[in-house]
Motif scaffolding. Structure first.
Motif, PDB file in Angstrom:
ATOM      1  N   GLN A 115       6.041  12.490  -3.834  1.00  0.00           N
ATOM      2  CA  GLN A 115       4.819  12.514  -3.024  1.00  0.00           C
ATOM      3  C   GLN A 115       5.155  12.705  -1.548  1.00  0.00           C
ATOM      4  O   GLN A 115       6.120  12.138  -1.040  1.00  0.00           O
ATOM      5  N   GLU A 116       4.323  13.513  -0.897  1.00  0.00           N
ATOM      6  CA  GLU A 116       4.519  13.774   0.524  1.00  0.00           C
ATOM      7  C   GLU A 116       4.385  12.481   1.322  1.00  0.00           C
ATOM      8  O   GLU A 116       3.429  11.744   1.159  1.00  0.00           O
ATOM      9  N   GLN A 117       5.384  12.214   2.147  1.00  0.00           N
ATOM     10  CA  GLN A 117       5.315  11.060   3.038  1.00  0.00           C
ATOM     11  C   GLN A 117       5.310  11.541   4.476  1.00  0.00           C
ATOM     12  O   GLN A 117       6.062  12.436   4.841  1.00  0.00           O
TER      13      GLN A 117
ATOM     14  N   GLN B 275       4.793   4.863  12.542  1.00  0.00           N
ATOM     15  CA  GLN B 275       4.425   4.169  11.319  1.00  0.00           C
ATOM     16  C   GLN B 275       4.317   5.151  10.142  1.00  0.00           C
ATOM     17  O   GLN B 275       3.841   6.277  10.311  1.00  0.00           O
ATOM     18  N   SER B 276       4.766   4.727   8.949  1.00  0.00           N
ATOM     19  CA  SER B 276       4.627   5.547   7.748  1.00  0.00           C
ATOM     20  C   SER B 276       3.164   5.592   7.338  1.00  0.00           C
ATOM     21  O   SER B 276       2.462   4.582   7.411  1.00  0.00           O
ATOM     22  N   THR B 277       2.710   6.757   6.870  1.00  0.00           N
ATOM     23  CA  THR B 277       1.302   6.893   6.508  1.00  0.00           C
ATOM     24  C   THR B 277       1.126   8.061   5.537  1.00  0.00           C
ATOM     25  O   THR B 277       2.018   8.897   5.388  1.00  0.00           O
ATOM     26  N   GLU B 278      -0.054   8.102   4.856  1.00  0.00           N
ATOM     27  CA  GLU B 278      -0.415   9.260   4.037  1.00  0.00           C
ATOM     28  C   GLU B 278      -1.383  10.158   4.803  1.00  0.00           C
ATOM     29  O   GLU B 278      -1.720  11.240   4.347  1.00  0.00           O
TER      30      GLU B 278
ATOM     31  N   GLY C 167       0.800  -1.219   0.000  1.00  0.00           N
ATOM     32  CA  GLY C 167       0.000   0.000   0.000  1.00  0.00           C
ATOM     33  C   GLY C 167       0.833   1.269   0.000  1.00  0.00           C
ATOM     34  O   GLY C 167       0.308   2.359  -0.159  1.00  0.00           O
ATOM     35  N   THR C 168       2.154   1.162   0.157  1.00  0.00           N
ATOM     36  CA  THR C 168       3.022   2.338   0.167  1.00  0.00           C
ATOM     37  C   THR C 168       3.097   2.944  -1.235  1.00  0.00           C
ATOM     38  O   THR C 168       3.242   2.227  -2.219  1.00  0.00           O
ATOM     39  N   SER C 169       3.005   4.284  -1.331  1.00  0.00           N
ATOM     40  CA  SER C 169       3.084   4.953  -2.632  1.00  0.00           C
ATOM     41  C   SER C 169       4.494   4.827  -3.205  1.00  0.00           C
ATOM     42  O   SER C 169       5.471   4.767  -2.466  1.00  0.00           O
ATOM     43  N   GLY C 170       4.582   4.796  -4.540  1.00  0.00           N
ATOM     44  CA  GLY C 170       5.888   4.757  -5.172  1.00  0.00           C
ATOM     45  C   GLY C 170       6.510   3.381  -5.188  1.00  0.00           C
ATOM     46  O   GLY C 170       7.694   3.233  -5.470  1.00  0.00           O
TER      47      GLY C 170
ATOM     48  N   ALA D  15       5.525  19.231   0.041  1.00  0.00           N
ATOM     49  CA  ALA D  15       4.380  19.497   0.915  1.00  0.00           C
ATOM     50  C   ALA D  15       3.111  19.674   0.093  1.00  0.00           C
ATOM     51  O   ALA D  15       3.087  20.436  -0.876  1.00  0.00           O
ATOM     52  N   GLY D  16       2.073  18.956   0.438  1.00  0.00           N
ATOM     53  CA  GLY D  16       0.793  19.091  -0.236  1.00  0.00           C
ATOM     54  C   GLY D  16       0.642  18.224  -1.473  1.00  0.00           C
ATOM     55  O   GLY D  16      -0.450  18.111  -2.022  1.00  0.00           O
ATOM     56  N   LEU D  17       1.753  17.625  -1.939  1.00  0.00           N
ATOM     57  CA  LEU D  17       1.653  16.755  -3.116  1.00  0.00           C
ATOM     58  C   LEU D  17       1.142  15.397  -2.638  1.00  0.00           C
ATOM     59  O   LEU D  17       1.918  14.483  -2.367  1.00  0.00           O
ATOM     60  N   ASP D  18      -0.169  15.293  -2.538  1.00  0.00           N
ATOM     61  CA  ASP D  18      -0.764  14.075  -2.006  1.00  0.00           C
ATOM     62  C   ASP D  18      -1.142  13.119  -3.139  1.00  0.00           C
ATOM     63  O   ASP D  18      -0.888  13.376  -4.309  1.00  0.00           O
TER      64      ASP D  18
END
Ligand SMILES: [Zn+2]
Length: 272
Positions: free
Chosen positions: A216-218, A226-229, A159-162, A246-249
């Protein structure tokens, strides 16, 4: 013109479909309003645009429902949003499509003598890219395999972006081809441009991964690490930005994905 829905029919039909999607939980309230606008544009360009948009939406909704429970467990606390698409998500996916549609509509309305095939190709590719990205995410999450961060060159949580998986990349390819095929099947896209749209869709989905990985903002939960969006973690603690713009969701990254898809398909179509 007989191949364009009259305003009355366009409004009634779009409202009926959007309300059904809202009631079934695919759209949030403001997402329904955005979807209504996009649907109206499509039907006022041509019936085939409306059919393409509907097929795309049904496919994406079905895909995100398959194995929802299993997926929710595997990605809990990592992914920011659920299945109810809000206005930002809807516009991120369908905004470029609608802009191209508005372009074709305007050109036809004022009798501009240019060929609108390029704008049609860009519109189809924008949705193909958004769709291919959905297919990549859903297939990758469902089938599994180890997600690999293209930036960090290491394994990361599901589920992690990228991050990509082999199954997800195949899913993106299949999604791009399938959606391009649908655009031709409903009579929106000339068959000669099917490859351009399929490639645009696939490359757009890849761009989504690359942009997600690098920019992308992490965020990280201040309490449990924990890493999250999410801006607020499910444990209740606020999160802090650890890297990215910042803000690039996720929604903005999805929007970029559709721009890249449209641009690539346009370039291929013009080069032919
Ligand atoms: Zn936490």
């Amino acid at each position: 013109m007989h191949d364009i829905a009259p305003w009355s029919v366009a409004i009634l039909l779009t409202a009926a479909i959007v309300i059904a999607a809202w009631r079934s939980g695919s759209l949030a309230g403001n997402g329904a309003v955005a979807a209504l606008l996009i649907g109206l544009v499509a039907l006022r360009v041509q019936w085939s645009w409306g059919a393409f948009l509907l097929a795309w939406f049904v496919l994406a909704s079905l895909l995100s429902r398959i194995g929802r429970a299993r997926k929710a467990v595997r990605t809990a606390g990592v992914v920011a949003k659920g299945d109810r698409r809000d206005a930002r998500q809807v516009l991120a996916n369908g905004g470029v499509f609608a802009l191209c549609g508005a372009g074709v509509y305007s050109a036809l309305a004022i009798g501009f003598p240019a060929d609108t095939t390029v704008l049609t190709t860009a519109a189809a590719a924008a949705l193909a890219a958004a769709g291919a990205d959905t297919w990549a995410t859903e297939v990758g999450t469902l089938v599994g395999g180890t997600p690999w961060s293209v930036r960090e060159a290491r394994r990361v949580p599901v589920g992690t972006s990228g991050a990509i998986t082999a199954s997800g990349t195949l899913g993106a390819l299949f999604g791009g081809v399938a959606i391009a095929g649908i655009a031709v099947a409903v009579g929106m896209l000339p068959a000669a441009n099917v490859i351009a749209v399929a490639i645009g869709g696939f490359v757009g989905a890849l761009a989504d991964t690359v942009v997600g990985a690098w920019w992308q903002e992490q965020r990280t939960c201040a309490a449990c690490g924990q890493s999250t969006e999410c801006l607020v973690h499910r444990c209740g603690a606020t999160t802090v930005r650890v890297r990215g713009v910042a803000g690039l969701d996720n929604d903005l990254v999805n929007g970029i994905c559709t721009v890249v898809g449209a641009a690539v398909a346009t370039a291929i179509a013009l080069a032919r």
